[in-house]
Design an enzyme around this catalytic site. Structure first.
Site, PDB file in Angstrom:
ATOM      1  N   LYS A 116     -12.509   8.439  19.732  1.00  0.00           N
ATOM      2  CA  LYS A 116     -13.153   9.471  18.911  1.00  0.00           C
ATOM      3  C   LYS A 116     -12.857   9.206  17.441  1.00  0.00           C
ATOM      4  O   LYS A 116     -11.734   8.803  17.094  1.00  0.00           O
ATOM      5  CB  LYS A 116     -12.638  10.853  19.333  1.00  0.00           C
ATOM      6  CG  LYS A 116     -13.396  12.022  18.710  1.00  0.00           C
ATOM      7  CD  LYS A 116     -12.856  13.357  19.213  1.00  0.00           C
ATOM      8  CE  LYS A 116     -13.632  14.543  18.672  1.00  0.00           C
ATOM      9  NZ  LYS A 116     -13.111  15.829  19.170  1.00  0.00           N
ATOM     10  N   SER A 154     -16.623  18.884  20.984  1.00  0.00           N
ATOM     11  CA  SER A 154     -16.976  18.036  19.858  1.00  0.00           C
ATOM     12  C   SER A 154     -16.883  16.535  20.164  1.00  0.00           C
ATOM     13  O   SER A 154     -17.417  15.726  19.432  1.00  0.00           O
ATOM     14  CB  SER A 154     -16.075  18.362  18.678  1.00  0.00           C
ATOM     15  OG  SER A 154     -14.739  17.994  18.967  1.00  0.00           O
ATOM     16  N   SER A 194     -12.959  20.647  23.352  1.00  0.00           N
ATOM     17  CA  SER A 194     -13.734  19.501  22.882  1.00  0.00           C
ATOM     18  C   SER A 194     -13.679  18.254  23.762  1.00  0.00           C
ATOM     19  O   SER A 194     -14.465  17.337  23.577  1.00  0.00           O
ATOM     20  CB  SER A 194     -13.322  19.136  21.459  1.00  0.00           C
ATOM     21  OG  SER A 194     -13.869  20.073  20.570  1.00  0.00           O
TER      22      SER A 194
END
Lengths: 472, 624, 96
Positions: free
Chosen positions: A67, A142, A166
């Protein structure tokens, strides 16, 4: 979709370079926009090194996606924000050091909601990521890029971060496995903070076994994170196909109003499956669940307003035309942050400001105490809790983005877990009109082994995780 | 009773860098950056890079407690770091990690020499925080077109010492600062000579007006000047019928004026909240343990000097106004006898200190060396950890161990009274006390630092080292020892004092220099003026920097200071003649040049003290 | 309720320049969220302690050892991302 063990066999028969090149090609021809940066050169060089050095480490030669809010030395790290334009960190996060030691090959940095603030990966400065199961739909957020990349076969394993769901939300929307560990189990050193009292890095994979393998590599004590906990556990060895005697608590507050009928059905079916395998079910009450959302958002926004203060264009990132420092700072930040980030900074600033601190921030932290107590009470009787990860399957791109509040409401089932700091794993448990559904297995503090075992047993006795999106 | 006619009220916020720590407060970056290029001692943490996290330096907390105790404060047992949210270009994270509602210490005081005698200044609080970076402006802050930032200083451990508004004049403010600095240096947590070590914000009001906060004061003298200026300014405003408003003003050190920082700055709202990346501190029990090993403060040293050495309170005050001078003096006396104390005090409290002040020179102690040169003979000293006794032997009343301890105390500190004194144990075997009548010595075990502190009844502390061997607690000496001449010195006291002025290259004055100069004087070989001349030469001229046992002898010789009496030359000439029969024979045989070697021999015997022409004349007279 | 004036103050505290358009756009959205947060008023939190840290940890320290646990950066690394620099310094705008 290949698992770690399958890839290892292929690497041993052929080479890591081959495998990495294959994945790079898939990323190159993808329409998902799962990656912000593809570290092609780095990855191929590293794969070659591993091929020539022999395969040291449990993830030797295996590609992994990261990420884009995790600091990677020498690789662009943007948090999907314009404000970090061009930022190439001079240091690695703790998890990156661990991955490198284990021989993993970092293939790229994945898309996300800007600074991890979102539930749909639509607020990225680099455009939204699409759901591999239906490219008109969001992958969740997210960590949408990481989940979509794994679901779309662009990488076998990936890291996300979970502040209020997330990791679990996109795992659920994309039909993969995602784990949010107990607060403190994985070092946050190098994770760019959104809300530091709530978040943890977490692994994604297509199977529970692979999630455990990746978790084994990245978990563990780090003296650079004062909240890091010193516990050595081998998670992979906890994977047993056995839930006999397991007491499953089902909190009714996680079902009902606002929850899609098919989601509810799928999760209940999953609970019954586990009951058939020897688990017992008990009802638990978690009366403060309703207030978790507000408490979560107040705390997260408050911390975020402070965490994001460092982005001022002096040491890294975007810089606008200079005037006096007040004006320059304000202009850099106005130009660099997107709308949702600005809204959260403003609300967080408000919640901490003189006159409102007690009404919002302090109140939220007190409610957090009550939510924590709900969990403590539930876990007196239950070994794990099972609930839907998300109240509904993936929604359409653009459907909620203009109404922040309705988007916040989607996190209703995930945020209490972060407030309580307990671990939770989301695993695929069904489909609704061709879209995956995820259920979460929630555990006691530091009891990852039990939730992994539960998820593993479920997976071993069902086939939801074997289905793949078509037409990619 | 001081009238305070203008109703002056001054409170000071002093930012003290705990610069004796090895590393910064939340990261491992070195505190030794003062001579290095900008931004060369930074890491992700102190540079505020995204994703970096702070970890508390344990020694910084200990040092803060030490200061709190020395300032008579209450030390908090449960505390926590907070974020203070504000923006400034020197602040890399957009917030400062500091303390808020439970500062580590609060409610203390410092006693100063006030306008009307002894005056107590309250300490509101002393809390820990991190230092921001350093800003460099081209020209002045208001004119500079841009700002340069160096983060080497960022993350240094700071202690913000906030006083009550108890000072009634700029002079009192300066004395408060002097006293505070002195205490901090005695505690060994702070070196006031380093750039940026101590910064002051001053709050000042006079009767009939609101207070002004003056920022950017970086010296004690600066504080006095800024406050003097501010009193005049505020009085002028009131005299003209104006209003003194609550505001922040910037001190321009060069122009010695304060300027209003008027900008669109609104009231601050720091939005304090607990730093989520740092867990709480629960430190009950730390304060008592630290208190037991607290070194003596200036007032204790002053009393010790007065009582032990019989010097005046005025002299003792001057000598203890700087720990380096105090230690220097103590060593000078310890290396002669007690009768020397008065002489040394006269010269050191008055002349040496005066000479330093006159030149705006400050002491800088040579850092501890691996193998220092002997102060007596110049040979290399070696560390000695000679075994003395086993602590546990004392605890089990082993008579042989008692004897060893007592012998050590008698032989090394001249404490002969211990011979018949009882030995007591205290504090669960962590303290050993030997006392009789008014005399006492305490030995305190500090196993976190593997040390034993030896405290004398009159003040004065020494340290021994502790070595754990199986179940024994071996106590050893911890000194430097000279194998050549048998001299020794404490490891924790350094004996060469460098004297430096920022603009002038360093000069050095060592223990041996001081002793020799005073020896010459005491033995009537040089005059008072000559001692002064020696000191000035050392402080003024660039004497070669390396250690030189002969430095003072050379000055005496070069400046022709030594009064060598005739009979010494006579005696030397006689010896020379007796010891060099060949040269005498040669001379008598007509070899004029042979006289030169005899003159050389005389010179050698008088260590160059004799005049060559006199020596020649005396020799000629004797050789007939 | 947040008024435009409050929003301007938050914008100042957070160093976020807000255009007129931003202010128009944000005000109702922020208010609807704050309105929602108002539900916490229903919760009785008297005698409830706030939870700042979820794990009951305290006294986590590092020793006073140089370059431990985080490694230092070279000057070049430190400045590698600086948008503006000069003579080894980061370069910031003027102060006034």
């Amino acid at each position: 979709m290949a698992t770690i063990n399958e890839l290892k066999e292929r690497i041993h028969a052929g080479s890591s370079e081959e495998i990495v090149a294959e994945y790079l090609e898939r990323i190159g021809s993808s329409k998902l926009n799962a990656f912000i940066t593809v570290a092609k050169e780095n990855a191929l060089v590293r794969a070659k090194e591993i091929d020539s050095e022999g395969f040291e480490g449990s993830l030797a030669g295996i590609p992994v996606a990261i990420k884009d809010n995790i600091s990677t030395k020498g690789i662009l790290t943007t948090c999907a924000s314009k404000i970090l334009t061009g930022y190439v960190p001079p240091y690695d996060a703790h998890v990156i050091e661990r991955l490198k030691e284990a021989g993993a090959v970092i293939i790229g940095k994945t898309n996300m909601d800007e600074f991890a603030m979102g539930t749909s990966t639509e607020t990225s400065f680099y455009g939204p990521t699409r759901n591999p199961w239906d490219t008109d739909r969001v992958p969740g957020g997210s960590s949408g890029g990481s989940a979509a990349a794994v679901a779309g076969g662009e990488v076998p394993i990936a890291l996300g971060s979970d502040t209020g769901g997330s990791v679990r939300c996109p795992a659920s929307f994309c039909g993969v496995v995602g784990l949010k560990p107990t607060y403190g189990v994985i070092s946050r050193y190098g994770l760019i903070s959104y809300a530091n009292s709530l978040e943890q890095i977490g692994p994604f994979a297509t199977t529970v076994r692979d999630v455990a393998a990746l978790f084994d590599v990245i978990a563990g004590y780090d003296p650079r994170d004062s909240t890091s906990v010193d516990k050595e556990v081998n998670y992979s060895s906890a994977l047993k196909n056995d839930v006999s005697g397991l007491k499953i608590g089902v909190p009714e507050e996680y079902f009902g109003e606002g929850t899609d009928e098919n989601v509810e059905k799928a999760v209940w079916n999953a609970i019954h499956t586990l009951e058939d395998l020897g688990a017992t079910r008990i009802k638990v009450k978690m009366p403060h669940t309703k207030y978790a959302l507000s408490a979560y958002y107040i705390i997260a926004m408050s911390e975020a307003s402070s965490n994001l203060a460092r982005f001022d264009g002096m040491r890294y990132g975007l810089r606008t035309e200079d005037s006096d420092w007040h004006t320059t700072f304000s202009q850099v930040r106005a130009a660099g942050f997107g709308d949702e980030v600005k809204r959260r900074i403003l609300l967080g600033t408000y919640a901490l400001s003189a006159g409102y601190h007690d009404k919002y921030y302090l109140k939220a932290l007190k409610v957090r105490t009550l939510i924590k107590q709900d969990f403590e009470l539930a876990f007196k009787d239950a070994d794990v809790l099972i609930a839907p990860t998300m109240p509904y399957p993936a929604f359409k791109l653009g459907e909620k983005i203009d109404d922040p509040l309705s988007l916040y409401l989607a996190d209703v089932d995930t945020v209490p877990i972060n407030l309580a700091g307990v671990p939770s794993i989301s695993v695929p448990c069904g489909f609704s009109h061709g879209l995956p559904i995820g259920m979460q297995v929630i555990g006691k503090h530091f009891d990852e082994t039990t939730i992994l075992r539960t998820a593993y047993t479920f997976e071993e006795n069902t086939d939801f995780h074997t289905r793949e999106p078509e037409g990619l | 009773m001081y009238e305070n006619p203008d109703g002056v009220m001054i409170g000071l916020e002093v930012h003290v860098q705990l610069n004796k720590l090895k590393t910064k407060v939340f990261c491992g970056c070195t505190t030794d950056y003062h001579n290095d290029p900008p931004n060369s001692h930074v890491c992700p943490v102190c540079l505020g890079l995204p994703g970096a996290l702070p970890v508390i330096n344990k020694r910084a907390v200990e040092a803060a407690i030490k200061v709190g105790l020395a300032l008579n404060c209450k030390v908090e047992e449960h505390t926590q770091f907070y974020r203070k949210n504000y923006y400034y270009p020197d602040l890399p994270k957009g917030f400062q990690i500091t303390q808020y509602d439970f500062p580590i210490s609060s409610g203390g005081y410092i006693t100063i020499e006030g306008e009307d005698g002894e005056h107590r200044v309250g300490i509101t609080r002393a809390h820990m925080e991190e230092d921001p970076g350093r800003l460099v402006h081209e020209g002045t802050i208001d004119k500079s077109k841009y700002t340069l930032i160096d983060y080497n200083r960022s993350g240094m451990a700071l202690l913000e010492v906030v006083s009550d508004p108890d000072m009634r004049s700029p002079k009192e403010a300066r004395r408060y600062l002097d006293k505070l600095r002195n205490i901090l240096e005695y505690l060994d947590v702070f070196d006031g000579n380093l750039e940026g070590a101590l910064r002051v914000d001053a709050n000042i009001s006079i009767m009939g007006g609101q207070r002004a906060e003056i920022k950017n004061i970086s010296s004690h003298k600066g504080a006095e000047r800024a406050l003097l200026y501010e009193i005049v300014r505020q009085k002028n405003v009131l005299r003209r019928g104006g209003v003194v408003v609550l505001e922040t003003r910037h001190f321009d050190e060069a122009r010695e004026i304060t300027m209003s920082m008027r900008s669109k700055e609104e009231a601050h709202d720091y939005r304090y909240f607990p730093e989520p990346d740092l867990v709480p501190l629960k430190i009950s029990g730390w304060a008592p343990a630290i208190k037991a090993t607290l070194p003596d403060l200036p007032d204790a040293w002053r009393l010790l000097f007065v009582e032990q050495y019989g010097i005046t309170d005025e002299q003792a005050k001057a000598l203890t106004s700087d720990i380096r001078l105090a230690k220097f003096y103590q060593m000078v006396v310890q290396n002669r006898d007690i009768k020397f104390a008065q002489l040394a005090a006269d010269w050191m409290s008055n002349v040496l200190k005066g000479e330093l002040n006159y030149r705006s020179q400050t002491f800088k102690v040579f850092s501890e060396q691996e193998a220092p040169k002997c102060w007596a003979c110049g040979e290399k000293m070696v560390p000695s950890d000679r075994y003395l006794f086993d602590w546990n032997g004392i605890l089990i009343n082993d008579l042989d161990t008692f004897k060893k301890l007592k012998e050590y105390l008698m032989n090394n500190y001249g404490a002969f009274w211990v011979n018949n004194a009882p030995i007591e144990k205290d504090d669960a075997g962590r303290t050993i006390k030997i006392s009789v009548e008014n005399y006492s010595i305490s030995l305190i075990l500090d196993d976190t630092k593997n040390k034993v502190i030896v405290k004398f009844y009159k003040g004065g502390t020494y340290s021994l080292s502790l070595k754990k061997v199986n179940d024994r607690l071996n106590i050893c000496e911890d000194i430097f020892y000279c194998n050549n001449c048998g001299a020794s010195r404490d490891k924790n006291t350094t004996f060469i004092i460098k004297v430096e002025k920022p603009s002038v290259p360093e000069a050095e004055i060592s223990l041996i220099d001081m002793l020799k100069a005073l020896d010459f004087f005491e033995n009537n070989k040089i005059s008072e003026d000559d001692v002064l001349k020696i000191m000035r030469t050392i402080l003024q001229k660039q004497i070669p920097k390396e250690f030189d046992v002969e430095k003072v002898d050379k000055i005496v010789k070069e400046e022709g200071l030594k009064k060598v009496e005739g009979n010494i030359v006579e005696a030397a000439a006689l010896e020379a003649i007796n010891e060099n029969p060949q040269a005498v024979a040669d001379y008598k045989a007509g070899k004029e040049k042979a006289l030169n070697s005899l003159v050389g021999a005389v010179m050698k015997k008088t260590k160059g003290g004799a005049d060559a022409r006199t020596a020649r004349e005396v020799l000629l007279g004797k050789l007939g | 309720m947040i008024a435009k004036k409050d929003l301007e103050h938050m914008g100042w505290l957070a160093r976020l320049e807000l255009s007129e358009e931003d202010k128009e756009k944000y005000t109702p959205r922020l208010n609807s969220v704050l309105d929602y947060f108002g539900e916490l008023d229903e919760v009785d939190t008297e005698d409830v302690e706030p939870t700042y840290h979820i794990l009951p940890m305290n006294n986590v320290f590092r020793d006073d050892e140089v370059n431990v646990p985080a490694k230092p950066l070279t000057q070049e690394e430190a400045l590698s991302n600086a948008p503006k620099k000069q003579d080894g310094f980061f370069k910031a705008p003027r102060m006034m």
